[in-house]
Design a protein around this motif. Sequence first.
Motif, PDB file in Angstrom:
ATOM      1  N   PRO A   1      37.610  35.579  41.314  1.00  0.00           N
ATOM      2  CA  PRO A   1      38.437  34.566  40.678  1.00  0.00           C
ATOM      3  C   PRO A   1      39.794  35.161  40.283  1.00  0.00           C
ATOM      4  O   PRO A   1      39.982  36.381  40.320  1.00  0.00           O
ATOM      5  N   GLU A   2      40.712  34.310  39.934  1.00  0.00           N
ATOM      6  CA  GLU A   2      42.012  34.790  39.466  1.00  0.00           C
ATOM      7  C   GLU A   2      41.797  35.665  38.229  1.00  0.00           C
ATOM      8  O   GLU A   2      41.081  35.302  37.306  1.00  0.00           O
ATOM      9  N   GLY A   3      42.392  36.836  38.255  1.00  0.00           N
ATOM     10  CA  GLY A   3      42.212  37.775  37.152  1.00  0.00           C
ATOM     11  C   GLY A   3      41.066  38.749  37.352  1.00  0.00           C
ATOM     12  O   GLY A   3      40.899  39.683  36.578  1.00  0.00           O
ATOM     13  N   GLY A   4      40.273  38.548  38.421  1.00  0.00           N
ATOM     14  CA  GLY A   4      39.189  39.484  38.729  1.00  0.00           C
ATOM     15  C   GLY A   4      37.878  39.094  38.072  1.00  0.00           C
ATOM     16  O   GLY A   4      37.796  38.161  37.275  1.00  0.00           O
ATOM     17  N   TRP A   5      36.840  39.815  38.467  1.00  0.00           N
ATOM     18  CA  TRP A   5      35.513  39.591  37.922  1.00  0.00           C
ATOM     19  C   TRP A   5      35.424  40.111  36.492  1.00  0.00           C
ATOM     20  O   TRP A   5      36.216  40.957  36.078  1.00  0.00           O
ATOM     21  N   THR A   6      34.418  39.642  35.762  1.00  0.00           N
ATOM     22  CA  THR A   6      34.190  40.127  34.403  1.00  0.00           C
ATOM     23  C   THR A   6      32.820  40.793  34.318  1.00  0.00           C
ATOM     24  O   THR A   6      31.987  40.655  35.220  1.00  0.00           O
TER      25      THR A   6
ATOM     26  N   ASP B   1      37.885  47.790  36.811  1.00  0.00           N
ATOM     27  CA  ASP B   1      39.162  47.067  36.765  1.00  0.00           C
ATOM     28  C   ASP B   1      39.067  45.691  37.404  1.00  0.00           C
ATOM     29  O   ASP B   1      39.961  45.262  38.146  1.00  0.00           O
ATOM     30  N   GLY B   2      37.970  44.997  37.150  1.00  0.00           N
ATOM     31  CA  GLY B   2      37.805  43.639  37.648  1.00  0.00           C
ATOM     32  C   GLY B   2      37.372  43.531  39.096  1.00  0.00           C
ATOM     33  O   GLY B   2      37.247  42.423  39.623  1.00  0.00           O
ATOM     34  N   SER B   3      37.143  44.674  39.764  1.00  0.00           N
ATOM     35  CA  SER B   3      36.724  44.675  41.168  1.00  0.00           C
ATOM     36  C   SER B   3      35.285  45.164  41.288  1.00  0.00           C
ATOM     37  O   SER B   3      34.866  46.078  40.568  1.00  0.00           O
ATOM     38  N   LEU B   4      34.544  44.564  42.221  1.00  0.00           N
ATOM     39  CA  LEU B   4      33.182  44.997  42.493  1.00  0.00           C
ATOM     40  C   LEU B   4      33.206  46.268  43.337  1.00  0.00           C
ATOM     41  O   LEU B   4      33.946  46.363  44.317  1.00  0.00           O
ATOM     42  N   VAL B   5      32.408  47.243  42.956  1.00  0.00           N
ATOM     43  CA  VAL B   5      32.312  48.509  43.687  1.00  0.00           C
ATOM     44  C   VAL B   5      30.875  48.687  44.143  1.00  0.00           C
ATOM     45  O   VAL B   5      29.948  48.672  43.324  1.00  0.00           O
TER      46      VAL B   5
END
Length: 200
Positions: free
Chosen positions: A16-21, A39-43
């Motif tokens: 989503p806008e702003g990244g994941w939570t 930082d809001g990204s899935l790794v």
Amino acid sequence: MSVAPKASEPTWPTPPEGGWTADDLDRLPNLPPHTELIDGSLVFVSPQTAFHERAVDFFKWHLQSLAPEDYEVFREFTIDIDRQNRPEPDAVVVRGDVVDEGPGQTRFPAEAVILAVEVVSEDSVSRDRETKPLKYARAKIPHWRIENENGRAAVHVFDLEPTTGSYTSVGIFRGRMKVDAPFSVDLDLTEIRTRHGKGK
């Protein structure tokens, strides 16, 4: 005439806008095991080496046996750092009062973490050496980083400098590791090897 069905294309979640939570990790379907949020990204985690597996087992087992009774040790369990960061250390020591014995717990609050341990992987060197330690330091979590030096473990121990909140190096341990914090630890690092004694 039969037509073989087309292989379905893998579908990756669109951020989503702003990244994941941090909460999204528990809601998104079909995520691979041990997915982290940085930082809001899935790794996603790559297959691990034998050294990584042995090192994580070694530290998890020894920390469990050495930790005070009011602490608990977990392998590969996520930490709530903030809304956009939920890393998963290879081993983590936490206060026992935050452990829920029910089936639903998937993370620990950062303020309950006594120690985060990372074994450096080839696919995540910068993340293990730079990105995640910075997150741990900001959350005031002491940190150990284990490096593979030609099949032998080198443990980099960091503690927090109280006035700046940044990490200071306590030392690099090879062969034997002896520290007093977060509790007394005296380990023979040469035990991290194959059961058949290869690599001595």
